[in-house]
Design a protein around this motif. Sequence first.
Motif, mmCIF file in Angstrom:
data_model
loop_
_atom_site.group_PDB
_atom_site.id
_atom_site.type_symbol
_atom_site.label_atom_id
_atom_site.label_comp_id
_atom_site.label_asym_id
_atom_site.label_seq_id
_atom_site.Cartn_x
_atom_site.Cartn_y
_atom_site.Cartn_z
ATOM 1 N N UNK A 87 -15.090 76.517 82.517
ATOM 2 C CA UNK A 87 -13.839 75.936 82.993
ATOM 3 C C UNK A 87 -14.040 75.473 84.432
ATOM 4 N N UNK A 88 -13.793 74.201 84.681
ATOM 5 C CA UNK A 88 -13.930 73.658 86.033
ATOM 6 C C UNK A 88 -12.631 73.747 86.830
ATOM 7 N N UNK A 89 -11.520 73.879 86.148
ATOM 8 C CA UNK A 89 -10.250 73.992 86.855
ATOM 9 C C UNK A 89 -9.198 74.652 85.980
ATOM 10 N N UNK A 90 -8.432 75.567 86.583
ATOM 11 C CA UNK A 90 -7.338 76.262 85.901
ATOM 12 C C UNK A 90 -6.080 76.058 86.732
ATOM 13 N N UNK A 91 -5.089 75.387 86.147
ATOM 14 C CA UNK A 91 -3.858 75.066 86.862
ATOM 15 C C UNK A 91 -2.690 75.825 86.245
ATOM 16 N N UNK A 92 -1.933 76.494 87.097
ATOM 17 C CA UNK A 92 -0.728 77.211 86.664
ATOM 18 C C UNK A 92 0.500 76.448 87.141
ATOM 19 N N UNK A 93 1.238 75.886 86.200
ATOM 20 C CA UNK A 93 2.458 75.175 86.578
ATOM 21 C C UNK A 93 3.683 75.657 85.808
ATOM 22 N N UNK A 94 3.507 76.665 84.952
ATOM 23 C CA UNK A 94 4.652 77.189 84.204
ATOM 24 C C UNK A 94 5.649 77.816 85.171
ATOM 25 N N UNK A 95 6.883 77.369 85.089
ATOM 26 C CA UNK A 95 7.934 77.878 85.971
ATOM 27 C C UNK A 95 9.200 78.098 85.167
ATOM 28 N N UNK A 96 10.108 78.858 85.747
ATOM 29 C CA UNK A 96 11.385 79.096 85.098
ATOM 30 C C UNK A 96 12.510 78.999 86.109
ATOM 31 N N UNK A 97 13.623 78.470 85.660
ATOM 32 C CA UNK A 97 14.826 78.446 86.490
ATOM 33 C C UNK A 97 15.956 79.000 85.641
ATOM 34 N N UNK A 98 16.295 80.247 85.865
ATOM 35 C CA UNK A 98 17.404 80.894 85.160
ATOM 36 C C UNK A 98 18.429 81.320 86.196
ATOM 37 N N UNK A 99 19.660 80.978 85.979
ATOM 38 C CA UNK A 99 20.686 81.279 86.971
ATOM 39 C C UNK A 99 21.298 82.661 86.776
ATOM 40 N N UNK A 100 20.835 83.358 85.749
ATOM 41 C CA UNK A 100 21.204 84.758 85.546
ATOM 42 C C UNK A 100 19.934 85.563 85.330
ATOM 43 N N UNK A 101 19.995 86.825 85.691
ATOM 44 C CA UNK A 101 18.811 87.676 85.577
ATOM 45 C C UNK A 101 18.352 87.754 84.128
ATOM 46 N N UNK A 102 17.055 87.606 83.920
ATOM 47 C CA UNK A 102 16.464 87.712 82.590
ATOM 48 C C UNK A 102 15.183 88.506 82.701
ATOM 49 N N UNK A 103 14.748 89.081 81.585
ATOM 50 C CA UNK A 103 13.527 89.879 81.579
ATOM 51 C C UNK A 103 12.585 89.379 80.486
ATOM 52 N N UNK A 104 11.305 89.692 80.665
ATOM 53 C CA UNK A 104 10.292 89.329 79.681
ATOM 54 C C UNK A 104 10.236 90.390 78.584
ATOM 55 N N UNK A 105 9.390 90.145 77.585
ATOM 56 C CA UNK A 105 9.219 91.118 76.507
ATOM 57 C C UNK A 105 8.691 92.449 77.028
ATOM 58 N N UNK A 106 8.013 92.431 78.174
ATOM 59 C CA UNK A 106 7.494 93.659 78.783
ATOM 60 C C UNK A 106 8.530 94.357 79.649
ATOM 61 N N UNK A 107 9.693 93.750 79.800
ATOM 62 C CA UNK A 107 10.725 94.335 80.649
ATOM 63 C C UNK A 107 10.635 93.928 82.103
ATOM 64 N N UNK A 108 9.757 92.963 82.420
ATOM 65 C CA UNK A 108 9.638 92.492 83.793
ATOM 66 C C UNK A 108 10.712 91.452 84.097
ATOM 67 N N UNK A 109 11.159 91.452 85.334
ATOM 68 C CA UNK A 109 12.028 90.367 85.786
ATOM 69 C C UNK A 109 11.288 89.059 85.528
ATOM 70 N N UNK A 110 11.988 88.041 85.008
ATOM 71 C CA UNK A 110 11.326 86.867 84.447
ATOM 72 C C UNK A 110 10.450 86.116 85.447
ATOM 73 N N UNK A 111 10.956 85.845 86.646
ATOM 74 C CA UNK A 111 10.147 85.109 87.623
ATOM 75 C C UNK A 111 8.896 85.899 87.990
#
Length: 288
Positions: A87-111
């Motif tokens: 791999x010559x380059x790895x770019x992370x651009x996934x972002x989220x905009x939630x106006x209310x608190x949300x959590x991931x499947x692991x229970x982490x705050x989404x951002x």
Amino acid sequence: MKERSVAEASFVFVGGSAGIGLAAATAVARRGASVLLVGRDRARGEQAARALREAGAREAAWVQADVSSVAGVAQAAERIRASRRVIHGLVHSAMTVRFRRATTADGFELAFGLQYLARYALNRALVGELAASGDGRIVHVGGRAPAGLLPDLEDLQIERRRWSLLRALMSSQVLGYLHVQEAARRWHGLPVTASIACVGMTKTLNAMSGPWWVRALYRLAGTTPERSAENVVRLLTAADARDAHGAVLFDPKRFTPTRLSYDAALARRTWELSEGLVRERGLSFAPG
């Protein structure tokens, strides 16, 4: 700016099927690079891959993965390795905009889970493939956090404090700064650079699907994904990116890397804490 040839290079874009990620992927596709997109939406991902091939990519493909969970990161890493040994380059651009608190499947705050921990974990998982290229570039698409802002390592999930979208986003940004700074220290002997390209208000699908007042604001003051992606492309294609290792580019209109200089103990502690959180959920790495 003098560029390296990327005609035979391979790039991975996490969250690259739309917005800034797709704009950057299109720019390297036009230079003849091979591109792999990672995302959740099959229709959007396959459509984006076709567009990249039409733009001139030597090869373009899409793999499905949801990196908002540690299990999803592990699955993404496995699928990326199956497709790209170098791999010559790895770019992370996934972002989220939630106006209310949300959590991931692991229970982490989404951002925290999506815009920080997933990036940390995927970088750790793929550093070997990046080093195998002889000049691997990691680029985080981020935002400019206020000077002096530090994360609360005792309240990463923003449970003790009042949650707000701004607090969640800025906390994840600073954690990303600390990760890139510590990665530069730990990976000093590897042919891998890690950098952050800050972007401003951009007319992405996330932004333009928000409340009416958000859409109106972005229509008025936002820029295009292509403009916001310019420094991402420069970091991937520059002939020499060593000055950007462990640095952040605050101004999206200028290629001016600023070396990160947070407290070294804080950066080290953040790395170790993040490794513990990921390990608890079944994903481990080689020492480093």
